[in-house]
Design an enzyme around this catalytic site. Structure first.
Site, PDB file in Angstrom:
ATOM      1  N   ASP A  21       0.854  -1.200   0.000  1.00 14.92           N
ATOM      2  CA  ASP A  21       0.000   0.000   0.000  1.00 14.92           C
ATOM      3  C   ASP A  21       0.888   1.248   0.000  1.00 14.92           C
ATOM      4  O   ASP A  21       1.386   1.657   1.045  1.00 14.92           O
ATOM      5  CB  ASP A  21      -0.891  -0.064   1.251  1.00 14.92           C
ATOM      6  CG  ASP A  21      -1.689   1.206   1.482  1.00 14.92           C
ATOM      7  OD1 ASP A  21      -1.857   1.999   0.537  1.00 14.92           O
ATOM      8  OD2 ASP A  21      -2.158   1.393   2.630  1.00 14.92           O
ATOM      9  N   ASP A  25      -3.805   4.217   2.234  1.00 18.04           N
ATOM     10  CA  ASP A  25      -5.258   4.184   2.465  1.00 18.04           C
ATOM     11  C   ASP A  25      -5.717   2.830   3.014  1.00 18.04           C
ATOM     12  O   ASP A  25      -6.917   2.589   3.156  1.00 18.04           O
ATOM     13  CB  ASP A  25      -6.024   4.531   1.181  1.00 18.04           C
ATOM     14  CG  ASP A  25      -5.849   3.468   0.097  1.00 18.04           C
ATOM     15  OD1 ASP A  25      -5.047   2.523   0.298  1.00 18.04           O
ATOM     16  OD2 ASP A  25      -6.505   3.577  -0.951  1.00 18.04           O
ATOM     17  N   ASP A  29      -1.931  -1.128  -3.828  1.00 20.95           N
ATOM     18  CA  ASP A  29      -2.116  -0.372  -5.068  1.00 20.95           C
ATOM     19  C   ASP A  29      -0.983  -0.675  -6.051  1.00 20.95           C
ATOM     20  O   ASP A  29      -0.007  -1.370  -5.719  1.00 20.95           O
ATOM     21  CB  ASP A  29      -2.204   1.139  -4.783  1.00 20.95           C
ATOM     22  CG  ASP A  29      -1.196   1.571  -3.727  1.00 20.95           C
ATOM     23  OD1 ASP A  29      -0.021   1.169  -3.855  1.00 20.95           O
ATOM     24  OD2 ASP A  29      -1.568   2.275  -2.766  1.00 20.95           O
ATOM     25  N   ASP A 207     -10.901 -15.592 -15.377  1.00 21.22           N
ATOM     26  CA  ASP A 207     -11.750 -15.952 -14.243  1.00 21.22           C
ATOM     27  C   ASP A 207     -12.908 -16.852 -14.698  1.00 21.22           C
ATOM     28  O   ASP A 207     -13.535 -16.573 -15.730  1.00 21.22           O
ATOM     29  CB  ASP A 207     -12.300 -14.661 -13.624  1.00 21.22           C
ATOM     30  CG  ASP A 207     -13.000 -14.889 -12.297  1.00 21.22           C
ATOM     31  OD1 ASP A 207     -12.328 -15.373 -11.371  1.00 21.22           O
ATOM     32  OD2 ASP A 207     -14.200 -14.583 -12.199  1.00 21.22           O
ATOM     33  N   GLU A 268      -8.944 -20.279 -15.408  1.00 23.02           N
ATOM     34  CA  GLU A 268      -9.371 -20.840 -14.122  1.00 23.02           C
ATOM     35  C   GLU A 268     -10.525 -21.787 -14.430  1.00 23.02           C
ATOM     36  O   GLU A 268     -11.645 -21.368 -14.666  1.00 23.02           O
ATOM     37  CB  GLU A 268      -9.831 -19.718 -13.182  1.00 23.02           C
ATOM     38  CG  GLU A 268     -10.122 -20.234 -11.800  1.00 23.02           C
ATOM     39  CD  GLU A 268     -11.192 -19.442 -11.070  1.00 23.02           C
ATOM     40  OE1 GLU A 268     -11.217 -19.494  -9.840  1.00 23.02           O
ATOM     41  OE2 GLU A 268     -12.029 -18.790 -11.729  1.00 23.02           O
TER      42      GLU A 268
HETATM   43  C1  NOJ Z   1     -12.815 -16.969  -9.034  1.00 21.57           C
HETATM   44  C2  NOJ Z   1     -12.038 -15.969  -8.272  1.00 21.57           C
HETATM   45  O1  NOJ Z   1     -10.749 -16.462  -8.025  1.00 21.57           O
HETATM   46  C3  NOJ Z   1     -12.816 -15.694  -7.016  1.00 21.57           C
HETATM   47  O2  NOJ Z   1     -12.083 -14.922  -6.112  1.00 21.57           O
HETATM   48  C4  NOJ Z   1     -14.109 -15.050  -7.399  1.00 21.57           C
HETATM   49  O3  NOJ Z   1     -14.905 -14.890  -6.239  1.00 21.57           O
HETATM   50  C5  NOJ Z   1     -14.894 -15.884  -8.399  1.00 21.57           C
HETATM   51  N1  NOJ Z   1     -14.061 -16.397  -9.448  1.00 21.57           N
HETATM   52  C6  NOJ Z   1     -16.014 -15.102  -9.047  1.00 21.57           C
HETATM   53  O4  NOJ Z   1     -15.491 -14.138  -9.921  1.00 21.57           O
END
Ligand code: NOJ
Length: 539
Positions: A21, A25, A29, A207, A268
């Site tokens: 940080d 704050d 960042d 994601d 993922e």
């Molecule tokens: C996977 C991410 O790693 C997680 O942190 C998130 O809550 C979910 N996808 C939804 O986007």
């Protein structure tokens, strides 16, 4: 920087809110990350994956994006981002950014427009709106449940207060799912990729990569949806891993391939069937998919050998290198996860042994910030500081993932431990006991986890760099021991890695000279309990 660098990269995951940080704050960042890049270069990692830094109301820690082409003011500016990328590249570090295509934030302009528009309008078609069931539409369109608890549907309310259509959200109600059947959605995300590629990023972490396409007609999922889909025997579900998703990634691959410099993607993909997982990394799709099997495996030789074996067989069949993940911002930290409840200290010992075993393997290794420090899960965060939506959505029955997201300790004897300027209050409180775990404290200690990881990465690069995806099992009689060899292209053995998962010391035949070990080794012919030892084979 060589071609296909990602095949054997060590990638360091930065959870942006909790890394460093600079402005005080209480939240991390981009300037904080930039100031710590020399640390990462010194650690020896190849790339940094930065979790979402976009403008977001933080309904799910930033995985609810309101604008995909900007930086949240709390994390900095686009100019800060450009400076970060430039510095990273000067230090030979690649930069991977997180892209969140399954859902937007409910504050994204598209969703606001959709709510204001009529049912059936093009604005609503960008998301998954449906009429409810029953005479007055008061029942949700199907039985799908949200990943964090509750229904996967919320009902809209018109300006006059009358209830309207329902919209789908596989996560929180503040994360409406996009409709990837719409060409406009496909085009928008390819354009977002180009926006960040033009700024110099080296790759994307995608994601919920297996969730974008839903089964046509949205059929009920039934009881089996309550099972975690990562389980190897999990059955197919209508909201995950639909065949149509692959076409999206073929398009993304074309975008990535149109840029110079080996840009990559890692998905993922939480699915149990390893064959289905491997399909995401066919040559014209993603470069990598996270392999979460080890993360869910218990601390036994049998389970870990099986995971490695299965993963390597899949690699051999498809040619895409596997990834190894022991930790991330969504799971209990390994030090706590692996601990035998009767011997809490076993957790760190086992986590260190696992780390060294992971670094011996072919493919790429993903490290989560603080893993190199042996940080434990923070299990005693007070209720009132918890921010993970899982806490609320589970009706306060599951505490969620904040315990692995506590800001990491850099230096000093008290919070904020150099995470932010003295006197600043981190967004999640740090334990009073973390002084000895700080980067500064561990930098001066040759037996520290930090020193182990750094030396492991250095040896991995020097000895194993360029060896490819080959691995040789070394037979040992002891069922608690996992031993493997890595050879150079002429067949000469360059490393033997031995992990003793048992609680008794394991005597072994002569395997050579000890190069590195996750715990002190008195006799090279005896691997201590819960320890990995790297040997330099003789001759
Ligand atoms: C996977 C991410 O790693 C997680 O942190 C998130 O809550 C979910 N996808 C939804 O986007």
């Amino acid at each position: 920087m060589s071609g296909e660098w990602w095949r054997e990269a060590v990638v360091y995951q930065v959870y942006v809110r909790s890394f460093a940080d600079a402005d005080g704050d209480g939240e991390g960042d981009l300037e904080g990350i930039r100031s710590r890049l020399p640390y990462l270069a010194d650690l020896g990692v190849d790339a940094v994956w930065i979790t979402p830094f976009y403008p977001s109301p933080l309904a799910d820690g930033g995985y609810d994006v309101a604008d995909y082409r900007d930086i949240a003011p709390r994390h900095g500016t686009l100019a800060d981002f450009d400076a970060l990328v430039a510095d990273a590249h000067r230090l030979h570090l690649r930069v991977i950014v997180d892209i969140v295509p399954n859902h937007t934030s409910d504050e994204h302009p598209w969703f606001r427009e959709a709510l204001a528009a009529a049912p059936g309008s093009p604005a609503r078609e960008r998301y998954v709106f449906r009429d409810g069931q029953g005479p007055d539409g008061a029942q949700p369109p199907n039985d799908w449940l949200g990943v964090f608890g509750g229904l996967a549907w919320s009902r809209t309310t018109g300006p006059d207060g009358t209830p309207g259509q329902w919209y789908l959200h596989l996560f929180t109600p503040e994360q409406p799912d996009l409709n990837w059947e719409r060409p406009e959605v496909v085009a928008e995300f390819e354009d977002i990729l180009r926006f960040w590629l033009d700024r110099g990023v080296d790759g994307f972490r995608i994601d919920v990569a297996h969730g974008l396409v839903k089964a046509a007609a949205l059929p009920d999922a039934g009881e089996r949806q309550k099972k975690l889909t990562i389980e190897p025997d999990a059955l197919p579900l209508p909201m995950w891993d639909q065949d149509g998703v692959h076409e999206i990634y073929r398009g993304w691959r074309r975008v990535l391939d149109s840029y110079p410099g080996d840009r990559m993607s890692v998905g993922e993909v939480w699915i149990g069937d390893i064959h289905r997982l491997a399909m995401y990394t066919r040559p014209d799709e993603l470069h990598q998919a996270f392999n979460f099997r080890w993360l869910f495996a218990p601390w036994t030789a049998h389970a870990v050998r099986d995971v490695i074996d299965l993963s390597m067989r899949e690699v051999a069949a498809l040619g895409a290198p596997t990834t190894w993940v022991l930790s991330n911002h969504d799971v209990y930290r390994p030090v706590t996860r692996y601990a035998d409840p009767k011997r809490p200290e076993s957790g760190l010992r086992r986590a260190r042994a696992s780390l060294l075993l992971m670094l011996a393997l072919p493919g790429s290794a993903y490290l989560y910030q603080g893993e190199e420090l042996g940080l434990p899960e923070v299990t005693d965060l007070p209720d009132e500081v918890l921010q993970d939506p899982i806490w609320e959505r589970s009706g306060h029955t599951a505490r969620g993932r904040d315990g692995c997201r506590v800001p990491i300790p850099w230096a000093g004897s008290a919070p904020p431990y150099g995470f932010g300027p003295d006197g600043s209050a981190p967004w999640l409180p740090q334990p009073a006991s973390w002084a000895d775990l700080s980067v500064e404290a561990q930098s001066h200690d040759l037996s520290s986890t930090l020193a182990l990881v750094k030396e492991g990465i250095r040896l991995r690069r020097d000895l194993l760099g360029g060896l490819g995806e080959q691995l040789r099992w070394v037979h040992v009689a002891d069922p608690h021991v996992v031993a493997l060899g890595r050879d150079d292209p002429t067949g000469r053995a360059v490393l033997t890695s031995v992990t003793n998962f048992g609680r008794a010391a394991a005597p072994l035949p002569d395997l050579g000279q000890v190069m590195l070990a996750s715990a002190p080794v008195d006799d090279p012919a005896v691997v201590p309990p819960e320890t990995t030892v790297w040997y330099r084979p003789q001759g």
